[in-house]
Scaffold this motif. Structure first.
Motif, PDB file in Angstrom:
ATOM      1  N   LEU A  51     112.824  36.091  29.768  1.00  0.00           N
ATOM      2  CA  LEU A  51     112.191  35.940  28.442  1.00  0.00           C
ATOM      3  C   LEU A  51     111.968  37.281  27.773  1.00  0.00           C
ATOM      4  O   LEU A  51     111.670  38.277  28.449  1.00  0.00           O
ATOM      5  N   MET A  52     112.108  37.290  26.479  1.00  0.00           N
ATOM      6  CA  MET A  52     111.632  38.427  25.700  1.00  0.00           C
ATOM      7  C   MET A  52     110.230  38.023  25.231  1.00  0.00           C
ATOM      8  O   MET A  52     110.059  37.162  24.378  1.00  0.00           O
ATOM      9  N   ASN A  53     109.225  38.627  25.847  1.00  0.00           N
ATOM     10  CA  ASN A  53     107.842  38.259  25.531  1.00  0.00           C
ATOM     11  C   ASN A  53     107.317  39.186  24.443  1.00  0.00           C
ATOM     12  O   ASN A  53     107.359  40.404  24.577  1.00  0.00           O
ATOM     13  N   VAL A  54     106.839  38.582  23.404  1.00  0.00           N
ATOM     14  CA  VAL A  54     106.327  39.361  22.284  1.00  0.00           C
ATOM     15  C   VAL A  54     104.832  39.062  22.134  1.00  0.00           C
ATOM     16  O   VAL A  54     104.422  37.904  22.194  1.00  0.00           O
ATOM     17  N   THR A  55     104.048  40.108  21.997  1.00  0.00           N
ATOM     18  CA  THR A  55     102.647  39.869  21.640  1.00  0.00           C
ATOM     19  C   THR A  55     102.439  40.405  20.236  1.00  0.00           C
ATOM     20  O   THR A  55     103.007  41.417  19.852  1.00  0.00           O
ATOM     21  N   THR A  56     101.629  39.682  19.508  1.00  0.00           N
ATOM     22  CA  THR A  56     101.290  40.140  18.170  1.00  0.00           C
ATOM     23  C   THR A  56      99.839  39.766  17.921  1.00  0.00           C
ATOM     24  O   THR A  56      99.233  39.073  18.733  1.00  0.00           O
ATOM     25  N   ARG A  57      99.263  40.255  16.849  1.00  0.00           N
ATOM     26  CA  ARG A  57      97.872  39.892  16.558  1.00  0.00           C
ATOM     27  C   ARG A  57      97.799  39.199  15.215  1.00  0.00           C
ATOM     28  O   ARG A  57      98.471  39.599  14.270  1.00  0.00           O
ATOM     29  N   VAL A  58      96.964  38.167  15.162  1.00  0.00           N
ATOM     30  CA  VAL A  58      96.772  37.475  13.879  1.00  0.00           C
ATOM     31  C   VAL A  58      95.272  37.413  13.583  1.00  0.00           C
ATOM     32  O   VAL A  58      94.465  37.275  14.503  1.00  0.00           O
ATOM     33  N   PRO A  59      94.906  37.507  12.301  1.00  0.00           N
ATOM     34  CA  PRO A  59      93.475  37.446  11.977  1.00  0.00           C
ATOM     35  C   PRO A  59      92.876  36.101  12.388  1.00  0.00           C
ATOM     36  O   PRO A  59      93.540  35.070  12.278  1.00  0.00           O
ATOM     37  N   ILE A  60      91.634  36.133  12.845  1.00  0.00           N
ATOM     38  CA  ILE A  60      91.038  34.923  13.428  1.00  0.00           C
ATOM     39  C   ILE A  60      90.727  33.865  12.366  1.00  0.00           C
ATOM     40  O   ILE A  60      90.705  32.678  12.661  1.00  0.00           O
ATOM     41  N   GLY A  61      90.501  34.287  11.126  1.00  0.00           N
ATOM     42  CA  GLY A  61      90.180  33.306  10.068  1.00  0.00           C
ATOM     43  C   GLY A  61      88.980  33.797   9.278  1.00  0.00           C
ATOM     44  O   GLY A  61      88.630  34.968   9.332  1.00  0.00           O
ATOM     45  N   PRO A  62      88.293  32.897   8.560  1.00  0.00           N
ATOM     46  CA  PRO A  62      87.087  33.304   7.830  1.00  0.00           C
ATOM     47  C   PRO A  62      85.994  33.691   8.827  1.00  0.00           C
ATOM     48  O   PRO A  62      85.791  32.989   9.820  1.00  0.00           O
ATOM     49  N   VAL A  63      85.310  34.803   8.572  1.00  0.00           N
ATOM     50  CA  VAL A  63      84.256  35.246   9.489  1.00  0.00           C
ATOM     51  C   VAL A  63      82.928  35.390   8.745  1.00  0.00           C
ATOM     52  O   VAL A  63      82.899  35.636   7.531  1.00  0.00           O
ATOM     53  N   LYS A  69      71.337  30.858   9.633  1.00  0.00           N
ATOM     54  CA  LYS A  69      71.565  29.824  10.654  1.00  0.00           C
ATOM     55  C   LYS A  69      72.755  28.938  10.244  1.00  0.00           C
ATOM     56  O   LYS A  69      73.648  28.647  11.045  1.00  0.00           O
ATOM     57  N   ALA A  70      72.761  28.522   8.958  1.00  0.00           N
ATOM     58  CA  ALA A  70      73.849  27.649   8.489  1.00  0.00           C
ATOM     59  C   ALA A  70      75.204  28.336   8.650  1.00  0.00           C
ATOM     60  O   ALA A  70      76.208  27.691   8.989  1.00  0.00           O
ATOM     61  N   LEU A  71      75.229  29.650   8.425  1.00  0.00           N
ATOM     62  CA  LEU A  71      76.499  30.390   8.555  1.00  0.00           C
ATOM     63  C   LEU A  71      76.982  30.368  10.012  1.00  0.00           C
ATOM     64  O   LEU A  71      78.166  30.145  10.288  1.00  0.00           O
ATOM     65  N   THR A  72      76.048  30.573  10.937  1.00  0.00           N
ATOM     66  CA  THR A  72      76.443  30.626  12.358  1.00  0.00           C
ATOM     67  C   THR A  72      76.877  29.252  12.867  1.00  0.00           C
ATOM     68  O   THR A  72      77.559  29.157  13.886  1.00  0.00           O
ATOM     69  N   GLU A  73      76.447  28.198  12.168  1.00  0.00           N
ATOM     70  CA  GLU A  73      76.781  26.840  12.632  1.00  0.00           C
ATOM     71  C   GLU A  73      77.990  26.247  11.919  1.00  0.00           C
ATOM     72  O   GLU A  73      78.451  25.173  12.270  1.00  0.00           O
ATOM     73  N   HIS A  74      78.507  26.948  10.906  1.00  0.00           N
ATOM     74  CA  HIS A  74      79.549  26.332  10.077  1.00  0.00           C
ATOM     75  C   HIS A  74      80.893  26.262  10.814  1.00  0.00           C
ATOM     76  O   HIS A  74      81.360  27.242  11.383  1.00  0.00           O
ATOM     77  N   ARG A  75      81.514  25.102  10.746  1.00  0.00           N
ATOM     78  CA  ARG A  75      82.753  24.850  11.473  1.00  0.00           C
ATOM     79  C   ARG A  75      83.930  25.723  10.996  1.00  0.00           C
ATOM     80  O   ARG A  75      84.800  26.086  11.780  1.00  0.00           O
ATOM     81  N   ASP A  76      83.960  26.048   9.720  1.00  0.00           N
ATOM     82  CA  ASP A  76      85.093  26.820   9.189  1.00  0.00           C
ATOM     83  C   ASP A  76      84.976  28.315   9.447  1.00  0.00           C
ATOM     84  O   ASP A  76      85.910  29.074   9.179  1.00  0.00           O
ATOM     85  N   ILE A  77      83.823  28.739   9.910  1.00  0.00           N
ATOM     86  CA  ILE A  77      83.607  30.163  10.207  1.00  0.00           C
ATOM     87  C   ILE A  77      83.967  30.383  11.677  1.00  0.00           C
ATOM     88  O   ILE A  77      83.376  29.780  12.569  1.00  0.00           O
ATOM     89  N   LYS A  78      84.956  31.249  11.911  1.00  0.00           N
ATOM     90  CA  LYS A  78      85.514  31.349  13.262  1.00  0.00           C
ATOM     91  C   LYS A  78      84.808  32.377  14.132  1.00  0.00           C
ATOM     92  O   LYS A  78      84.948  32.352  15.359  1.00  0.00           O
ATOM     93  N   ALA A  79      84.117  33.316  13.529  1.00  0.00           N
ATOM     94  CA  ALA A  79      83.459  34.356  14.322  1.00  0.00           C
ATOM     95  C   ALA A  79      82.261  34.888  13.540  1.00  0.00           C
ATOM     96  O   ALA A  79      82.253  34.840  12.309  1.00  0.00           O
ATOM     97  N   ILE A  80      81.278  35.384  14.278  1.00  0.00           N
ATOM     98  CA  ILE A  80      80.096  35.979  13.642  1.00  0.00           C
ATOM     99  C   ILE A  80      79.941  37.415  14.128  1.00  0.00           C
ATOM    100  O   ILE A  80      79.840  37.662  15.342  1.00  0.00           O
TER     101      ILE A  80
END
Ligand code: NAD
Length: 503
Positions: free
Chosen positions: A149-161, A229-240
């Motif tokens: 295999l030619m193994n490639v690693t790359t990085r992608v942004p996690i999403g809205p934070v 608190k609402a920000l830390t619980e929001h489903r669309d927010i991927k990281a804090i």
């Protein structure tokens, strides 16, 4: 007109629009009041006067901001990174152009002395330039070939934070967290501290002027237990990414558990400055004083514990007392001032409560030890001597211009005292014995250590703490590790054997 009077005159010009319209949220490129219409009052710690009203965001506003950030994410992620870099440089340029406004507003909102805040804006600009320059290489990865295999690693942004910042040096800390997130290709919902909202709003205006697309960066003001608190619980927010107290970090971890949030915490400290008898004692004295009494001692990296070798303790502490008594407490907009008022009354009460605790635990108040001034939240720079390592003044983060001095006899004892706290953010070691410095720093429990130096931040190096002082690192490429996901892609290089089932 004195410099103080000139600064006060400028302050009125800079604050006029906030005094009239209040501070609004910014969601999807639109300045909005809170959905509920609620506001809260923001007061200056200098004279307790009302600065302005602030939108009191709640779950509904966070939901709208998270949706805006989610909608803006694909286009921002896929934008040619050189364009992200250009926008971030434009933000830096505009921060520099408005540095005077930022510094003066920050002094009035937080009580920080102008001599330090005038540089904070420029450091904020540098954060945007530094991470903007790295945006084009943020996605770079590796190839890790195997026989089939030619193994490639790359990085992608996690999403809205979500980014949650505290009231101490709020402008600089907001740029410190937001810049790497944007460079990585993430979109942002920022919840600044309720006690210091002014410069977060100015920063948002700057980003808009610089041409940041709508929804890429959203601002929701409000209280921790509501908007935060609402920000830390929001489903669309991927990281804090959170900067604040250790106990708030622990709450955020619980709040984010249901949605499996990735968290990055920069938390409290009880950092030791350790002075051995062979050190350059004049430089050690300058650095020890600077690292606890600058920025009102409201600084996570402050050297709030002085560990001084017994053989030199008497003389060192005598000089320390003389210097501490000469530190100028005053109006933060007076360029001569070295210490301004603390952020709010509850914090002043917390800091001054340690004066009684110190006395009842048997330590000596060698300097300061009282509030000062007839209005505003001023406290005299304070030094406790004769402290023992298990006293509360030697264990708990006071977060004011208060230094606890403890003596030690030898290296082993110094290490035991230095490591004998819950925190582990920074350590400062003063010795001219190189092998001792190597031995000691190797065992010192701290995320960042300086030898024969005060804290000098170099952006490519990792910033963060161990133990109760934090999780994760910022700076250089470490920031991208948090805001991005590693992605593995394996390309077959031939027709290797695939195990065959059900044939
Ligand atoms: P804090 O923890 O009280 O508040 C920080 C932020 O968290 C504020 O915006 C607040 O509204 C929000 N918040 C509070 N409760 C929340 C909750 N339940 N959910 C989500 N958000 C919530 O901290 P503070 O008093 O503003 O700041 C001082 C602290 O920050 C000190 O302990 C200091 O050491 C620490 N600090 C650490 C670093 C570092 O790099 N390690 C840097 C600066 C400050």
């Amino acid at each position: 007109m004195s410099s103080l009077e000139q600064n006060l005159e400028k302050l009125e010009t800079y604050l006029a629009r906030f005094r009239q319209d209040g501070i609004l949220n910014q969601i999807g490129g639109e300045a909005r009041p809170a959905a509920s219409g609620a506001t809260f009052d923001n007061h200056s710690p200098v004279d307790e006067s009302l600065i302005c009203k602030v939108a009191r965001g709640g779950a509904e506003d966070i939901d709208a901001a998270a949706k805006a950030a989610k909608e803006a994410f694909p286009a921002w992620r896929d934008l040619d990174a050189s364009n992200r870099k250009k926008i971030m440089h434009r933000i830096a340029d505009r921060i520099v152009a408005r540095a005077d406004e930022i510094a003066i507003a920050e002094c009035w909102d937080t009580g920080q002395a102008h001599r330090f805040m005038s540089k904070a804006a420029l450091r904020g600009a540098e954060n945007f330039r530094f991470f903007g320059d790295r945006a084009p290489s943020a996605r770079d990865g590796q190839t890790l070939p195997s026989p089939t295999l030619m193994n490639v690693t790359t990085r992608v942004p996690i999403g809205p934070v979500g980014i949650i910042t505290p009231w101490n040096t709020p402008f600089m800390l907001s740029t410190w967290k937001i810049a790497p997130a944007l460079a990585a290709g993430c979109t942002v919902v920022h919840k600044p501290a309720e006690f210091s909202p002014v410069t977060a709003r100015i920063l948002m205006e700057i980003a808009e002027e610089a041409g940041l697309p709508a929804g890429v960066w959203n601002l929701v003001n409000g209280f921790g237990e509501e908007a935060g608190k609402a920000l830390t619980e929001h489903r669309d927010i991927k990281a804090i990414a959170f900067v604040g107290e250790s106990k708030t970090g622990s709450m955020i971890m619980k709040q984010g558990a249901d949605t499996l949030k990735r968290v990055h915490f920069e938390l409290g400290g009880k950092n030791p400055v350790i002075v051995f008898d062979d050190a350059d004692l004049d430089r050690a004295l300058d650095a020890a004083i600077f690292m606890i009494y600058s920025l009102n001692g409201e600084r996570c990296t402050s050297s709030s514990r002085l560990l001084v070798q017994e053989s030199i303790a008497e003389d060192f502490q005598k000089k320390l007392v003389e210097r501490v008594n000469r530190i100028r407490v005053g109006h933060p907009l007076d360029p001569a001032t070295e210490i301004g008022p603390l952020i709010h009354k509850t914090h002043l009460d917390k800091v001054t409560s340690y004066f009684d605790i110190a006395k009842s635990d048997g330590a000596t108040i060698a300097a300061g030890g009282e509030a000062t001034g007839d209005k505003g939240w001023f406290v005299k720079p304070t030094l406790f001597t004769g402290a023992k390592p298990d006293m509360r003044i030697a264990q708990e983060e006071i977060f004011g211009p208060v230094l606890t001095a403890i003596t030690f006899t030898d290296e082993d004892e110094a290490l035991e005292i230095a490591n004998g706290v819950d925190y582990g953010l920074t350590g400062y070691v003063w010795t001219n014995d190189l092998t001792r410095a190597l031995r000691f720093t190797n065992k010192l429990e701290a995320g960042m250590i300086w030898v024969n130096s005060e804290n000098v931040r170099h952006l490519p190096t990792p910033f963060g703490g161990v133990k109760a002082s934090g999780i994760g690192r910022d700076g250089g490429d470490w920031s991208f590790e948090f805001y991005m996901e590693q992605k593995h892609i394996g390309f077959a290089t031939g027709q290797h054997h695939i195990p065959q089932l059900g044939k």
